[in-house]
Each structure stands twice: as C-alpha cells, then as structure tokens.
Design a protein around this motif. Structure first.
Motif, PDB file in Angstrom:
ATOM      1  N   PRO A 105      14.378  29.517  41.783  1.00  0.00           N
ATOM      2  CA  PRO A 105      14.769  30.809  41.562  1.00  0.00           C
ATOM      3  C   PRO A 105      14.703  31.177  40.095  1.00  0.00           C
ATOM      4  O   PRO A 105      14.669  32.280  39.409  1.00  0.00           O
ATOM      5  N   ALA A 115       7.722  37.255  42.048  1.00  0.00           N
ATOM      6  CA  ALA A 115       8.462  37.093  43.363  1.00  0.00           C
ATOM      7  C   ALA A 115       7.621  37.622  44.374  1.00  0.00           C
ATOM      8  O   ALA A 115       6.894  39.027  44.017  1.00  0.00           O
ATOM      9  N   THR A 139      13.367  36.441  48.695  1.00  0.00           N
ATOM     10  CA  THR A 139      13.406  37.323  47.351  1.00  0.00           C
ATOM     11  C   THR A 139      13.095  38.739  48.005  1.00  0.00           C
ATOM     12  O   THR A 139      11.873  39.213  47.750  1.00  0.00           O
ATOM     13  N   ARG A 143      13.416  40.232  44.491  1.00  0.00           N
ATOM     14  CA  ARG A 143      14.686  39.810  43.750  1.00  0.00           C
ATOM     15  C   ARG A 143      15.162  38.552  44.201  1.00  0.00           C
ATOM     16  O   ARG A 143      15.263  38.401  45.630  1.00  0.00           O
ATOM     17  N   VAL A 144      15.509  37.713  43.662  1.00  0.00           N
ATOM     18  CA  VAL A 144      15.883  36.432  44.186  1.00  0.00           C
ATOM     19  C   VAL A 144      17.289  36.694  45.059  1.00  0.00           C
ATOM     20  O   VAL A 144      18.325  37.301  44.294  1.00  0.00           O
TER      21      VAL A 144
END
Length: 360
Positions: A105, A115, A139, A143-144
């Motif tokens: 991450p 990602a 993700t 996005r994490v």
C-alpha cells in the motif's frame, strides 16, 4: 533529506506492529547519519520515547525504508530497521513480516507502483535477507482501500485484507542440518523460513507456555536460560555472536487450547511478543510440518489442507504452510501465505529532535 521543513513520513500499522515508512530518497544515504536521524525520529534512547514517534515497545519502534527495485523479480525494495527503545541502536539484522503488510500500500501511495482498478499485487524484495514476497490488496478505482471486514488477532476492529505470499524456498529449512539440536541442555528445532527461529518445548523450561507475556518476562530464571539458548543456537545456525542482535527469535511451544495447531510465546528477544510476527509464524508453521521436530507430541495438526492456526497471547494467526523435500534430502518450504491487514495512520512531515550541534 532532513532540514528545517522536516522529513516526509507515513505512519502505518502493519499487521500487529506499527512503524514509520519512508522513501529511501527522503533519508540520508550514509548509514550512520541515517541511523542517527531515525533514533531522533523515534525518540530513542528513552524508555518512553516521549520525544519521538516510537511507542515505548519494540513492536511500535520500527521503520520501513522503501525504494524502487533494480531486481527484475521485484517492484520495490523494503529495508526493515528495528530501532531500539532504551538504547541508541538501529538494527538491520532481521526482516519484519508485520511491517511487510504495509509496504505494498505504501508503494502505491507514493507512486512507486501503479494501482490496478480492483486489486494490486506488489512484488517485494526484503533487503535484510534477500527474500521475496508478493502482497495483494484491494485498490478499487485505482486507490488503496484500507477498509474491510478482515479481522486479525491483536488488532481491534477490521480492515482490508493484505494477502502475503512467499515463493517456495530454495534452501533447507534446517540451518543446522538437524531436525533436533541439543542447545544449553534443551532439545530444540532451529528453523529458517524467512526469519531464524528456535522452537523450544515450553515444558522443557518448566513453564506451561500459556502464561501472560508479563509473567514470562518477570521470570528471571527463564529469561537467563533463554539467553543462553539463543546465544548457543545463534552460533549453530551460522549467525555468529548474536549477543547484540534480535535474531534468532525463540518461540515456546505448548499444546493448543482453542482449537488451533499449537500455542506460542515468542521472545523478541527479551520482551514477549503480544501476538506473533508474520515471519515468526511462518517459521513455526514450517517447523510443525517437519517430521521429528520438537513440535511432535505438542502440536495438533489438521488431517488435511495447508491451513494452520497458530495461537498466541492475543488470539491466533492463520497461515497456509506446506513443505517438500529439497534435492539434498532436507525439508524446504513449498508454500507459505498469510492474510494480514494494514492501515495508514498519518501521512505528513515528521520533525526529529535536532542533532548535537543544532543540525536537524
């Protein structure tokens, strides 16, 4: 580099540990300068680490240094540094499988790895040992996502899963060449499945192995005997004089009490882990699988499947572990995988205590 504006830093929980994550380029390249800086960042040496980020315990006084990897088998390099709490010492002698859970991450957050749209896998080279691992985590929309319903013992609440898989081992699991060794008068099994680990039957040390960490730490006779075992085992495992290091780890084994495979108490090296590290669990799990190890007669292995539940002071860790025979006839790891979680706590700037002479 350090300066009046401070240093870019991300504080993360990885597994059951917590540490400061840095890009290598944001730290001094020279080792002694970097170590001095990190001691000030964490607030060491001081039992409370009151003037830094450290949490007054080895499990919360850790640092991950991450950089792009030149190795074609990895996306990023991960250097783990254990910052001592009450002395001016920074050690790179071991890996940390807990902070490993946050490396993927962090690499995405810092733009080292792009990602995926649903999940991302990051190939990681653990600089301390040269071993590899792959961390896979959600993700969504690139996005994490740290939220989820995965729970791990030793951490309140739930978070998104981070699946960490280790490639099959290339060498033997038995660094001494023996399934059992007699060390300081005690029969043990020395294992290395990413972390040098010594498995010790708790009963042989006249404890149950079910005691609370505080009770074991207060047992001076026990800690003295474990010290002797660790020094002798370190030499047998080819680690030399381990007096000033944190490896090998010593793990006491006792029968399971809550349906798992075994109960553990792990010394790191003098304090008792409130749970168990990822790589420590990998070593224990492999040791349970080795025929004739000191776990025989203690562990309750499942009749089928790779999944083993390792019990520890704050609950359990589930780990998939299987072994096979190496070309030299000894056992080696075939598969090791564990589900952990990680969480970003803050991302910003840390301002270390100025160095002697007034430099940051």
């Amino acid at each position: 580099m350090s300066g009046p504006a401070g240093i870019r830093c991300m504080l993360m929980r990885g597994g059951t540990s917590k540490g400061a994550y840095f890009l290598a380029d944001d730290l001094p390249a020279e080792q002694t300068v970097r170590e001095g800086l990190l001691l000030r960042v964490m607030g060491s040496p001081d039992p409370r680490q009151i003037d830094g980020l450290g949490g007054a315990h080895p499990l919360t006084s850790k640092v991950a240094v991450v950089s792009p990897s030149a190795d074609p088998e990895a996306d990023v390099d991960y250097l783990f540094l254990q910052v001592a709490v009450d002395k001016a010492e920074v050690s790179a002698r071991q890996n940390c499988g807990n902070l490993l859970a946050g490396v993927g991450p962090f690499a995405v957050e810092r733009g080292l790895v792009r990602a995926g749209t649903d999940e991302t896998s990051v190939r990681i080279r653990m600089v301390n040992s040269g071993d590899f691992a792959t961390a896979t985590f959600p993700t969504p929309d690139g996005r994490v996502d740290y939220s989820g319903d995965t729970e791990i013992s030793g951490v309140p609440g739930s978070a998104a899963p981070v699946v960490i898989e280790f490639p099959p081992g290339k060498g033997t699991l038995l660094p001494t060449g023996n399934v059992r060794d007699t060390v300081a008068g005690i029969e043990v099994t020395c294992v290395d499945n990413g972390m040098p680990t010594v498995l010790v039957p708790a009963e042989a040390l006249e404890v149950t192995g079910h005691e609370d960490p505080e009770e074991l730490e207060a047992n001076q006779d026990l800690t003295a005997r474990l010290h002797d075992i660790r020094l002798a085992a370190g030499r047998l495992m080819g680690l030399g004089d381990v007096t000033g290091t944190t490896v090998p780890k010593l793990t006491l084994l006792s029968p399971p009490r809550h349906g798992g495979a075994v109960t553990t108490r792990t010394f790191i090296p003098a304090r008792v882990h409130t749970s168990i590290g990822v790589l420590g669990a990998a070593g224990v799990a492999a040791g349970l699988r080795i025929e004739g190890s000191v776990a025989h007669g203690i562990a309750a292995l499942p009749e089928d499947g790779d999944r083993l539940r390792i019990e520890h002071p704050s609950g359990f860790t589930d780990i998939d572990s299987s072994i096979e025979r190496a070309p030299d006839g000894g056992p080696r790891a075939r598969r090791t995988a564990v589900v952990r979680t990680a969480r970003k706590i803050f991302d910003g700037t840390v301002f270390p205590v100025p160095a002697a002479g007034g430099r940051s």
